[in-house]
Structures are given as structure tokens and as C-alpha cells.
Design a protein around this motif. Sequence first.
Motif, short mmCIF file in Angstrom:
data_model
loop_
_atom_site.label_atom_id
_atom_site.label_comp_id
_atom_site.label_asym_id
_atom_site.label_seq_id
_atom_site.Cartn_x
_atom_site.Cartn_y
_atom_site.Cartn_z
N ALA A 164 0.87 -1.19 0.00
CA ALA A 164 0.00 0.00 0.00
C ALA A 164 0.90 1.23 0.00
O ALA A 164 1.78 1.36 0.86
CB ALA A 164 -0.92 0.01 1.22
N LEU A 166 1.09 5.16 0.47
CA LEU A 166 0.37 6.28 1.08
C LEU A 166 1.00 7.60 0.64
O LEU A 166 2.22 7.77 0.72
CB LEU A 166 0.41 6.19 2.61
N ARG A 216 -2.34 -1.16 -3.44
CA ARG A 216 -3.23 -0.01 -3.31
C ARG A 216 -2.42 1.28 -3.32
O ARG A 216 -1.30 1.32 -2.83
CB ARG A 216 -4.01 -0.07 -1.98
N LEU A 276 -3.13 5.10 -2.03
CA LEU A 276 -4.08 5.88 -1.25
C LEU A 276 -3.54 7.28 -1.01
O LEU A 276 -2.47 7.46 -0.43
CB LEU A 276 -4.34 5.19 0.10
N SER A 303 -7.02 5.85 -4.98
CA SER A 303 -8.07 6.02 -3.98
C SER A 303 -7.73 7.26 -3.16
O SER A 303 -6.55 7.64 -3.05
CB SER A 303 -8.16 4.80 -3.06
N SER A 340 -7.02 3.79 8.27
CA SER A 340 -8.05 3.49 7.27
C SER A 340 -7.85 2.14 6.59
O SER A 340 -8.80 1.58 6.02
CB SER A 340 -8.10 4.59 6.22
N ILE A 341 -6.63 1.61 6.60
CA ILE A 341 -6.37 0.32 5.94
C ILE A 341 -6.06 -0.79 6.94
O ILE A 341 -5.73 -1.91 6.54
CB ILE A 341 -5.20 0.44 4.94
N ASP A 379 -7.65 -4.37 6.62
CA ASP A 379 -7.14 -5.24 5.56
C ASP A 379 -5.73 -4.78 5.19
O ASP A 379 -5.49 -4.23 4.12
CB ASP A 379 -8.06 -5.18 4.34
N PRO A 380 -4.78 -5.03 6.07
CA PRO A 380 -3.45 -4.43 5.89
C PRO A 380 -2.64 -5.12 4.80
O PRO A 380 -2.82 -6.32 4.53
CB PRO A 380 -2.80 -4.64 7.25
N TRP A 403 4.48 -4.04 7.52
CA TRP A 403 3.27 -3.67 8.27
C TRP A 403 3.41 -4.00 9.75
O TRP A 403 2.98 -3.23 10.62
CB TRP A 403 2.05 -4.37 7.69
#
Length: 401
Positions: A55, A57, A83, A85, A105, A127-128, A131-132, A216
Motif C-alpha cells: 500500500a 500512502l 493499493r 491511497l 483512492s 483506514s487500511i 485489511d493491511p 506492516w
Amino acid sequence: MQINQLGFLFVDVVLLAIALIVLIPVAVLFLECCAAFLSSFGTTAETQEPRPKVAVLIPAYNEAAGIAATISTILPQLTPQDRLLVIADNCTDATAEIARNSGASAIERHDTERKGKGYALDFGLQSIASDPPEVIIMVDADCICQPDAIDKLARVAMAEQRPVQATYLMEQPPNPTPKDSISALAFLVKNLVRPSGLKQLGLPSLLTGTGMAFPWLIIRDVPLASSNIVEDMQMSLDLAIAGHPTVFCPEARVTGCLPQQQQVAKTQRTRWEHGHLQTLLTQTPRLATASIEQQRFDLMAIALDLAVPPLSLLVAIWLATFAASILAAIIGASAIPAILLGVQGLLILVSIVSAWAKFGRADISGATLLSVPFYMLWKIPLYLGFILKRQTKWVRTERDV
């Protein structure tokens, strides 16, 4: 006669003490630059394992003018499981809408009391959390990710299970002034040369604000919600003490652009360097203490690296002390401090020239180095401001249009 001798003895002791103190950051800088000059390492870690789920960010505050360009360099590097974001933090423009239209997103945060990049990143992590991903990568909204940077950062973070820092450099604006070139060189020394030297020596480095990757399981427990003006530096120190020192990944590159407007450049530099100096003063003793308590040399290495002030300030301190020692020697004091400081001046010169010769010669002309004294003069008010009116609140740097 007795009084004169006591006076000269006092001057000798003071100047020698200052010379020995200045020797510490000068020697660290010299060692790092020499190690970088001799470096020839390849990839940072084995990358044969499957690509982890990522992800990315992007904290953003009124970045409508440039957010699409940043997103366009990241999206092609993502897999279907990844993702991207954008955290539109207290935005009053179309940042979130443009981010969504560009393929990312976007979530929006509104809290005028708690401003700053740290709060935005904390909001994004929350916010994630349900579902990390396996790896979090943080990129500033005004930066360009070079090809394969995301893949390299993700794989190294997963393989090492430690924070990872990409090479973060500043491109010069069109028609750069000598000040722009020297500023780019100082940035290169701080964010590429010195971390490369530490890597060559098998030591960790510091996070530099963008192009940062975290497993994570490590980043989920880090308290990011703060208005610290150098939140990246503080985070890397906290993680190192907790047993997660930063890995430098030179082959992953992220670039920004130096501001063209002089006032904007001054604002940006003030935030960076006041934060650096404040962290140096408060955290170096903390790191040294933790190094002794945990019996970890890597923490002492980080403390010594942190103890090196911004390059122009280090040169200014050396120059003032060297001039004072020469004057003292002329009027009858010992010449030992002047000799010691003269050697230090040579070490600084070798450090800068070797860094330029290996890493900066292609983009920065040798004649530009002659502008260093003028660059230092430009920085003096900034350092006086640290004493008289220290910046302690996060202030966004205005973007060039």
C-alpha cells in the motif's frame, strides 16, 4: 606576566576543547564520504521472494497542481493486489477529486487543530488497518518515483524486515542559480553520499521523509500522529532504538524539485534544518545512552551520524573557530588548536570534493563549488533564527506552478 600566561592558557584550553568537539562531526563526515567514494555494492538484499502486497500512502495538503504527476509515476509500478491511497489532509482545493480521477483512492481528513504530515499518515494507516498490506510505502505528494522504485523498496523491506529508505534527491529548476546547484549538492551529500558510506561500512542510516518502506508488522505500532517538523527523522530514531534500524536502498530513487522562489526555498530549508538541529540536540544523547544500555554499536553509529550538523553550518563553525585560533596564535597563544583545525579543514575539503567527484560531477560543474561561501552567507540568517526564533510548527512548503 603571570596574568598573561594564565590568560593564554585559558584561551589554549578553550580553543583546544572546541577544536576537539568540532573534530567529531568532521571525522564522521570524512569517514562516510571516503567509504562512499570507495563503495561498489550491488543490490541491497536478495529479491527472489514473491513480491509482497503493498500500500502506497501519499499525504497531501492542497496538492491539486501536482498530485496527478506523482500518481502517474507510481500506478504503473503497482500490481493488482496493491493499493495507492492519497490522504487529502485539510485540503481546500480539488486534491482528492484529481487523485481519484488519476486512478488512486483518496480519503479526506478535516482537523484544523491537528495539522501536519504525521497526522495525515496516521489517518491513512488507520483506514487500511482492517485489511493491511505486507508493506507500507510512503511518498510525498510533490515527488516522482523512478521506475522500479516501488518494487525495490517493497522487496527489500520484506527481505530485511526493517524500514527502508530510497535515495531521495532534489532536481535543480530550469536555469538554476549557483545557489540552487550548491543546495542540490548539499542535498546529495546528505541523502546519497553519507548513507552510501554508512551502507558500505555495514551501518544503518536515517529516514529522509519520502520514499520510505515499512513492513506492516513494524509500522502498525508506531505513533505517527504528531506535528513534529521532521517526523521522518524522529521516527527512524525511535524505530532504531526499538530494534528496527533503517536500511538504505540506493538503487530505488525518488526525486523532488528545488523551489524556484527564494522565499519558498528559505521556508523549506528553515523547517528542515531547524528540525534537524533540534533533533540533534535532543536525540543524540538519547541514542548514545541507548547504545550503552543495549550494548549496540549501530545506535552509537546513528548518534554520530546525527551529530553532523548541516554541511554549511559545519563549515561556518569550522571557519569561525579556525580564524579565532589563527588570531590567538599570532598574539602568543598555542598553535596546536590552529594546526588541528587546519587538518580538519583539509578533511572537509576532501569530503566535499570526493562526494562531488563520484556522485555529482555529471550534474554540478566544478566551478559551482566556488559559490559555497555565498551559499553559506545565505544560510546564516537561517541559523541565527534557530537561536532567536526557532520554528517548531509544521509549515507546508508552497509549490511552484
